[in-house]
Design an enzyme around this catalytic site. Structure first.
Site, mmCIF file in Angstrom:
data_model
loop_
_atom_site.group_PDB
_atom_site.id
_atom_site.type_symbol
_atom_site.label_atom_id
_atom_site.label_comp_id
_atom_site.label_asym_id
_atom_site.label_seq_id
_atom_site.Cartn_x
_atom_site.Cartn_y
_atom_site.Cartn_z
ATOM 1 N N VAL A 129 -25.154 -19.671 -27.364
ATOM 2 C CA VAL A 129 -24.419 -18.931 -26.344
ATOM 3 C C VAL A 129 -23.894 -17.587 -26.857
ATOM 4 C CG1 VAL A 129 -22.866 -19.322 -24.432
ATOM 5 C CG2 VAL A 129 -23.554 -21.227 -25.811
ATOM 6 N N HIS A 143 -25.025 -17.266 5.619
ATOM 7 C CA HIS A 143 -26.173 -16.389 5.354
ATOM 8 C C HIS A 143 -25.728 -14.939 5.459
ATOM 9 C CE1 HIS A 143 -30.276 -14.940 5.318
ATOM 10 N NE2 HIS A 143 -29.975 -14.170 6.349
ATOM 11 N N GLY A 195 -29.133 -17.277 -34.721
ATOM 12 C CA GLY A 195 -28.729 -18.336 -33.788
ATOM 13 C C GLY A 195 -28.904 -17.898 -32.340
ATOM 14 N N GLU A 251 -33.939 -17.851 -34.744
ATOM 15 C CA GLU A 251 -33.453 -19.184 -34.376
ATOM 16 C C GLU A 251 -34.209 -20.259 -35.145
ATOM 17 O OE1 GLU A 251 -31.083 -20.845 -32.346
ATOM 18 O OE2 GLU A 251 -32.150 -22.633 -33.041
ATOM 19 N N LYS A 308 -16.721 -11.101 -22.066
ATOM 20 C CA LYS A 308 -17.079 -10.850 -20.658
ATOM 21 C C LYS A 308 -16.787 -9.404 -20.252
ATOM 22 C CE LYS A 308 -18.352 -14.249 -21.324
ATOM 23 N NZ LYS A 308 -18.256 -15.303 -22.326
HETATM 24 P P1 FAD Z 1 -8.358 -21.824 -29.376
HETATM 25 O O1 FAD Z 1 -8.627 -20.987 -28.204
HETATM 26 O O2 FAD Z 1 -9.150 -21.627 -30.594
HETATM 27 O O3 FAD Z 1 -6.816 -21.709 -29.673
HETATM 28 C C1 FAD Z 1 -6.205 -22.282 -30.763
HETATM 29 C C2 FAD Z 1 -4.993 -21.458 -31.127
HETATM 30 O O4 FAD Z 1 -4.212 -22.207 -32.029
HETATM 31 C C3 FAD Z 1 -5.309 -20.147 -31.835
HETATM 32 O O5 FAD Z 1 -4.711 -19.072 -31.163
HETATM 33 C C4 FAD Z 1 -4.732 -20.317 -33.231
HETATM 34 O O6 FAD Z 1 -4.162 -19.121 -33.730
HETATM 35 C C5 FAD Z 1 -3.642 -21.342 -32.991
HETATM 36 N N1 FAD Z 1 -3.316 -22.155 -34.149
HETATM 37 C C6 FAD Z 1 -4.162 -22.883 -34.921
HETATM 38 N N2 FAD Z 1 -3.498 -23.546 -35.867
HETATM 39 C C7 FAD Z 1 -2.196 -23.219 -35.698
HETATM 40 C C8 FAD Z 1 -1.019 -23.568 -36.384
HETATM 41 N N3 FAD Z 1 -1.040 -24.405 -37.423
HETATM 42 N N4 FAD Z 1 0.145 -23.052 -35.964
HETATM 43 C C9 FAD Z 1 0.188 -22.182 -34.925
HETATM 44 N N5 FAD Z 1 -0.896 -21.819 -34.232
HETATM 45 C C10 FAD Z 1 -2.076 -22.337 -34.611
HETATM 46 N N6 FAD Z 1 -15.659 -20.817 -23.659
HETATM 47 C C11 FAD Z 1 -15.860 -20.833 -22.332
HETATM 48 O O7 FAD Z 1 -15.576 -21.838 -21.678
HETATM 49 N N7 FAD Z 1 -16.361 -19.745 -21.670
HETATM 50 C C12 FAD Z 1 -16.708 -18.619 -22.334
HETATM 51 O O8 FAD Z 1 -17.169 -17.651 -21.712
HETATM 52 C C13 FAD Z 1 -16.532 -18.573 -23.729
HETATM 53 N N8 FAD Z 1 -16.849 -17.469 -24.431
HETATM 54 C C14 FAD Z 1 -16.636 -17.435 -25.771
HETATM 55 C C15 FAD Z 1 -17.009 -16.300 -26.474
HETATM 56 C C16 FAD Z 1 -16.816 -16.243 -27.830
HETATM 57 C C17 FAD Z 1 -17.226 -14.992 -28.580
HETATM 58 C C18 FAD Z 1 -16.214 -17.344 -28.514
HETATM 59 C C19 FAD Z 1 -15.964 -17.279 -29.991
HETATM 60 C C20 FAD Z 1 -15.860 -18.485 -27.825
HETATM 61 C C21 FAD Z 1 -16.067 -18.552 -26.455
HETATM 62 N N9 FAD Z 1 -15.748 -19.684 -25.722
HETATM 63 C C22 FAD Z 1 -15.972 -19.714 -24.369
HETATM 64 C C23 FAD Z 1 -15.151 -20.873 -26.346
HETATM 65 C C24 FAD Z 1 -13.630 -20.899 -26.114
HETATM 66 O O9 FAD Z 1 -13.069 -19.711 -26.622
HETATM 67 C C25 FAD Z 1 -13.018 -22.120 -26.773
HETATM 68 O O10 FAD Z 1 -13.677 -23.278 -26.346
HETATM 69 C C26 FAD Z 1 -11.541 -22.231 -26.421
HETATM 70 O O11 FAD Z 1 -10.841 -21.088 -26.815
HETATM 71 C C27 FAD Z 1 -10.934 -23.467 -27.062
HETATM 72 O O12 FAD Z 1 -9.578 -23.548 -26.732
HETATM 73 P P2 FAD Z 1 -8.520 -24.257 -27.695
HETATM 74 O O13 FAD Z 1 -7.218 -24.108 -27.012
HETATM 75 O O14 FAD Z 1 -8.995 -25.598 -28.063
HETATM 76 O O15 FAD Z 1 -8.538 -23.417 -29.042
HETATM 77 P P1 NAI Z 2 -24.274 -22.651 -30.489
HETATM 78 O O1 NAI Z 2 -24.118 -24.023 -30.982
HETATM 79 O O2 NAI Z 2 -24.297 -22.384 -29.027
HETATM 80 O O3 NAI Z 2 -25.630 -22.032 -31.049
HETATM 81 C C1 NAI Z 2 -25.922 -21.963 -32.413
HETATM 82 C C2 NAI Z 2 -27.407 -21.709 -32.587
HETATM 83 O O4 NAI Z 2 -27.668 -21.409 -33.950
HETATM 84 C C3 NAI Z 2 -28.268 -22.902 -32.221
HETATM 85 O O5 NAI Z 2 -29.305 -22.487 -31.376
HETATM 86 C C4 NAI Z 2 -28.769 -23.387 -33.564
HETATM 87 O O6 NAI Z 2 -30.027 -24.041 -33.486
HETATM 88 C C5 NAI Z 2 -28.848 -22.083 -34.337
HETATM 89 N N1 NAI Z 2 -28.860 -22.227 -35.798
HETATM 90 C C6 NAI Z 2 -28.114 -23.074 -36.549
HETATM 91 N N2 NAI Z 2 -28.433 -22.920 -37.852
HETATM 92 C C7 NAI Z 2 -29.372 -21.933 -37.937
HETATM 93 C C8 NAI Z 2 -30.091 -21.320 -39.002
HETATM 94 N N3 NAI Z 2 -29.910 -21.694 -40.277
HETATM 95 N N4 NAI Z 2 -30.967 -20.347 -38.727
HETATM 96 C C9 NAI Z 2 -31.184 -19.967 -37.441
HETATM 97 N N5 NAI Z 2 -30.535 -20.527 -36.387
HETATM 98 C C10 NAI Z 2 -29.635 -21.487 -36.635
HETATM 99 O O7 NAI Z 2 -23.123 -21.810 -31.224
HETATM 100 P P2 NAI Z 2 -22.548 -20.372 -30.971
HETATM 101 O O8 NAI Z 2 -23.479 -19.547 -30.157
HETATM 102 O O9 NAI Z 2 -22.123 -19.880 -32.298
HETATM 103 O O10 NAI Z 2 -21.270 -20.664 -30.085
HETATM 104 C C11 NAI Z 2 -20.211 -21.511 -30.583
HETATM 105 C C12 NAI Z 2 -19.497 -22.178 -29.462
HETATM 106 O O11 NAI Z 2 -18.780 -21.246 -28.671
HETATM 107 C C13 NAI Z 2 -20.437 -22.923 -28.564
HETATM 108 O O12 NAI Z 2 -20.253 -24.286 -28.790
HETATM 109 C C14 NAI Z 2 -20.058 -22.554 -27.179
HETATM 110 O O13 NAI Z 2 -19.695 -23.694 -26.466
HETATM 111 C C15 NAI Z 2 -18.865 -21.618 -27.306
HETATM 112 N N6 NAI Z 2 -19.132 -20.437 -26.497
HETATM 113 C C16 NAI Z 2 -19.231 -20.576 -25.153
HETATM 114 C C17 NAI Z 2 -19.545 -19.510 -24.343
HETATM 115 C C18 NAI Z 2 -19.684 -19.722 -22.898
HETATM 116 O O14 NAI Z 2 -19.290 -20.759 -22.408
HETATM 117 N N7 NAI Z 2 -20.225 -18.783 -22.156
HETATM 118 C C19 NAI Z 2 -19.763 -18.180 -24.898
HETATM 119 C C20 NAI Z 2 -19.680 -18.154 -26.329
HETATM 120 C C21 NAI Z 2 -19.351 -19.241 -27.082
#
Ligand code: FAD
Ligand code: NAI
Length: 462
Positions: free
Chosen positions: A179, A441, A176, A199, A51
Site C-alpha cells: 500500500v 443516476h 515493496g 517486489e 492523502k
Molecule cells: P499510531 O497511529 O501509530 O499511534 C500511536 C501513537 O502512540 C503515536 O503517536 C506514538 O507517538 C504514541 N506512543 C507510542 N508509545 C508511546 C508511549 N510509550 N508513550 C506515549 N505515547 C506513545 N491506514 C488507513 O486506514 N488508511 C490510510 O490511508 C493509511 N495510510 C497510511 C499511510 C502511511 C504512510 C502510513 C505509515 C500508514 C498509513 N495507515 C493508513 C496506517 C495507519 O496510520 C495506522 O493503522 C494507524 O495510525 C494505527 O493507529 P494506532 O492508534 O494503533 O497507532
Molecule cells: P505492505 O505489507 O502493504 O507491503 C509490503 C510489501 O513489501 C509486500 O508486497 C511484500 O511482499 C514486499 N516485500 C517484503 N519484503 C521484500 C523484499 N525483501 N524485497 C521486495 N519486496 C518485499 O506494507 P507497507 O506498504 O509498508 O504498509 C504498511 C502498513 O501500512 C500496511 O499494513 C497498511 O495496512 C498500512 N497502510 C495503509 C494504507 C491505506 O489503508 N491506504 C496506506 C499506507 C499504509
C-alpha cells in the site's frame, strides 16, 4: 499525580478515539502521547499527509492529461514542491489541532510525554506516576526495514522521509509493492520521478483479489510506474546523494542493480512497544511483536488492554478506531464488538482500489460454492464522463443463498463505494438486496448495483 478510570497510552486513531469514547461514557480519562501533536502515525506521518500529496499530485495529472480533452487549454501548472509540502503540513496541523479540541471538549486530559507501565494500575509519564483502574495500550507501529539496508531518512527513506523529501527525486526506487509503495510511488510518478517498484512476490498488493491486483498493475504501468517482480532485494549502497539497490531475481538467481536518487523502503510495519516496560510487567507478546489480547482486547495482565497496530490484525486506522470504541464500551461495562469480517481496505491511488470480505482465491481455497457478479466502469456513464472507465466492481456471493461474501472495486471513488457493500454485509444482505435498491443516476454507485444484478439475472448496461 492524578487518579483516572482509564489511561490510554498513545494518541493515534486507536488511542484518541478510545479516550474520547471513554470520556463520553462517563469515565475519567487521560491519554498519554509523546509526540508534539496528537493523531499518531495516521494524522502526522501516515494517512492524512499521504492523502494530501495524492490529492495535489492528482490535480496535476488531471491538468496534464485530461484538461485539454475537456476544452480547458493553456499551460499546465508547474510544481512548487515547497508550497506543496507546506499545504500538506497545514492539512496535518488542522487535523491534529482538531483532536486537541476534541480532547478539551470531552474533558480528556492529555498527559504529554512518553508513558510506561511500572505495574498494573500505574502509568509513569516523566517523573509523575498516575493511577488508573484501566490502562489501554495504543502505542501503534513503526516501519520495518530489511537486513542490509540502513535508513537515513534522506536518501534511503521510510514513508516518513518520503513525505518530506527535500526535492522531487529524478529516480525513485520503491522496495515493496504494498500500500505505501504504490501510494507514494504514484505521488512521485505524477510529479515527474522515474519510479521503479521492486517486489519480492510475483504480483503486487499481496492478499488482494488477484483479478483486481492484475488490473491495478496494468493501470499503474500505463501511468509510467515500472515493476520488477519476483525480486529479492539484497541490499542498498548509499552515498549522501545517490543509492544502488541490488536485487536477485528469484526465477534464475541472477543479480542486478538499479540506481536511484531516493530509495523508499516500504516492506511493512511492525508494532511499536519500546519503553512501555511490557516485559517487566509480564504482558505476553506474540512472536512478531504484537501484544497478545483476548476477544475483548484484554492482555494477560488484569486491567491492561491493547488495541490498534500494536495488536494483531490489519494495520489500518479505522480498525484501530473501531477497537478503541469497542474497548471503551467493554471497560464501561457494555458490550463492545468489532466485526473483523467486514473491515474495508482502500488504496488511494487513481483509480482507487477497495475491498471488503473474502477474495475469490480465499473462497476457492475454502471450497465454498460462490458466484461472481462483475460490472465494468465502461458501462457507467458518469465514470466515462470523467475519464475513469477503466476498472470494475466485483461482488462475490454465496451460490445458494446469494449472501454477499466479498466485494472488490477498482475505479472512481472505490473507497467510498465499498461502504454500501459493508453495510449490506453487516446486515447479512443478499446480492439481490443491493440489486433491488434504487441507485441514483448518474452515479458511480450504479456500478455496484449492476455488479449485484450480475450476480442474478444479469446487469443491464453490460
Ligand atoms: P499510531 O497511529 O501509530 O499511534 C500511536 C501513537 O502512540 C503515536 O503517536 C506514538 O507517538 C504514541 N506512543 C507510542 N508509545 C508511546 C508511549 N510509550 N508513550 C506515549 N505515547 C506513545 N491506514 C488507513 O486506514 N488508511 C490510510 O490511508 C493509511 N495510510 C497510511 C499511510 C502511511 C504512510 C502510513 C505509515 C500508514 C498509513 N495507515 C493508513 C496506517 C495507519 O496510520 C495506522 O493503522 C494507524 O495510525 C494505527 O493507529 P494506532 O492508534 O494503533 O497507532
Ligand atoms: P505492505 O505489507 O502493504 O507491503 C509490503 C510489501 O513489501 C509486500 O508486497 C511484500 O511482499 C514486499 N516485500 C517484503 N519484503 C521484500 C523484499 N525483501 N524485497 C521486495 N519486496 C518485499 O506494507 P507497507 O506498504 O509498508 O504498509 C504498511 C502498513 O501500512 C500496511 O499494513 C497498511 O495496512 C498500512 N497502510 C495503509 C494504507 C491505506 O489503508 N491506504 C496506506 C499506507 C499504509
Amino acid at each position: 499525580m492524578a487518579n483516572y478510570d482509564v489511561i490510554v497510552i498513545g494518541g493515534g486513531p486507536g488511542g484518541y478515539v478510545c479516550a474520547i469514547r471513554c470520556a463520553q461514557l462517563g469515565l475519567k480519562t487521560a491519554c498519554v502521547e509523546g509526540r508534539e501533536t496528537l493523531g499518531g502515525t495516521c494524522l502526522n506521518v501516515g494517512c492524512i499527509p499521504s492523502k494530501a500529496l495524492l490529492h495535489a499530485s492528482h490535480q496535476l495529472h488531471e491538468a496534464e492529461h485530461n484538461f485539454a480533452a475537456m476544452g480547458l487549454k493553456g499551460k499546465s501548472p508547474s510544481v512548487d514542491w515547497k508550497q506543496m509540502l507546506s499545504y500538506k503540513d497545514d492539512v496535518i496541523g488542522q487535523n491534529t489541532k482538531g483532536i486537541e479540541f476534541l480532547f478539551k471538549k470531552n474533558k480528556v486530559d492529555w498527559l504529554k510525554g512518553w508513558g510506561s507501565v511500572p505495574e498494573a494500575g500505574k502509568v509513569k509519564v516523566g517523573d509523575e506516576v498516575h493511577e488508573a483502574k484501566n490502562i489501554v495500550i495504543a502505542s501503534g507501529s513503526e516501519p520495518s526495514s530489511l537486513p542490509g539496508i540502513e535508513i537515513d531518512e534522506k536518501v534511503v527513506v521510510t514513508s516518513t522521509g518520503a513525505l518530506e523529501l527535500p526535492k522531487i527525486p529524478k529516480k525513485l526506487v520503491v522496495i515493496g509493492a504494498g500500500v505505501i509503495g504504490l501510494e507514494m510511488g504514484s505521488v512521485y510518478a505524477r510529479l515527474g520521478s522515474e519510479v521503479t517498484v521492486v517486489e519480492f512476490l510475483d504480483h503486487i498488493t499481496p492478499g488482494m483479489d488477484a483479478e483486481v491486483s492484475k488490473t491495478f498493475q496494468r493501470i499503474l504501468k500505463k501511468q509510467g510506474i515500472n515493476f520488477i517482480l519476483g525480486a529479492a532485494v539484497q541490499g542498498v549502497d548509499a552515498t549522501k546523494t545517490k543509492a544502488k539497490v541490488t536485487y536477485k531475481l528469484r526465477k534464475d538467481d541472477s543479480e542486478a542493480t538499479i540506481d536511484a536518487d531516493t530509495v523508499l523502503v516500504a516492506t511493512g510495519r511492525k508494532p511499536f512497544t519500546d519503553g512501555l516496560g511490557l516485559e517487566a510487567l509480564g504482558v505476553e507478546v506474540l512472536p512478531r511483536g504484537q501484544i497478545k489480547t483476548d476477544g475483548h482486547w484484554a492482555t494477560n495482565v488484569k486491567g491492561v488492554y491493547a488495541i490498534g497496530d500494536a495488536i494483531e490484525g490489519p494495520m489500518l486506522a479505522h480498525k484501530a478506531e473501531d477497537e478503541g470504541m469497542a474497548v471503551a464500551e467493554v471497560i464501561a461495562g457494555k458490550s463492545g464488538h468489532v466485526n473483523y469480517g467486514v473491515i474495508p481496505g482502500v488504496i488511494y491511488t487513481s483509480p482507487e482500489v477497495a475491498s471488503v470480505g473474502q477474495t475469490e482465491e480465499q473462497l476457492k481455497e475454502a471450497g465454498r460454492a460462490y458466484k461472481v457478479g462483475k460490472f465494468s466502469f465502461m458501462g457507467n456513464g458518469r465514470a466515462k464522463a470523467v475519464f475513469m472507465g477503466e476498472g470494475f466492481v466485483k461482488i462475490l456471493a454465496d451460490k445458494d443463498t446469494d449472501r454477499i461474501l466479498g466485494a472488490h472495486i477498482i475505479g472512481p471513488a472505490a473507497g467510498d463505494l465499498i461502504h454500501e457493500v459493508c453495510v449490506a454485509m453487516e446486515f447479512g444482505a443478499s446480492a439481490q438486496d443491493l440489486a433491488l435498491t434504487c441507485h441514483a443516476h448518474p452515479t458511480y454507485s450504479e456500478a455496484v448495483r449492476e455488479a449485484a444484478l450480475a450476480c442474478g439475472d444479469g446487469a443491464i448496461h453490460a
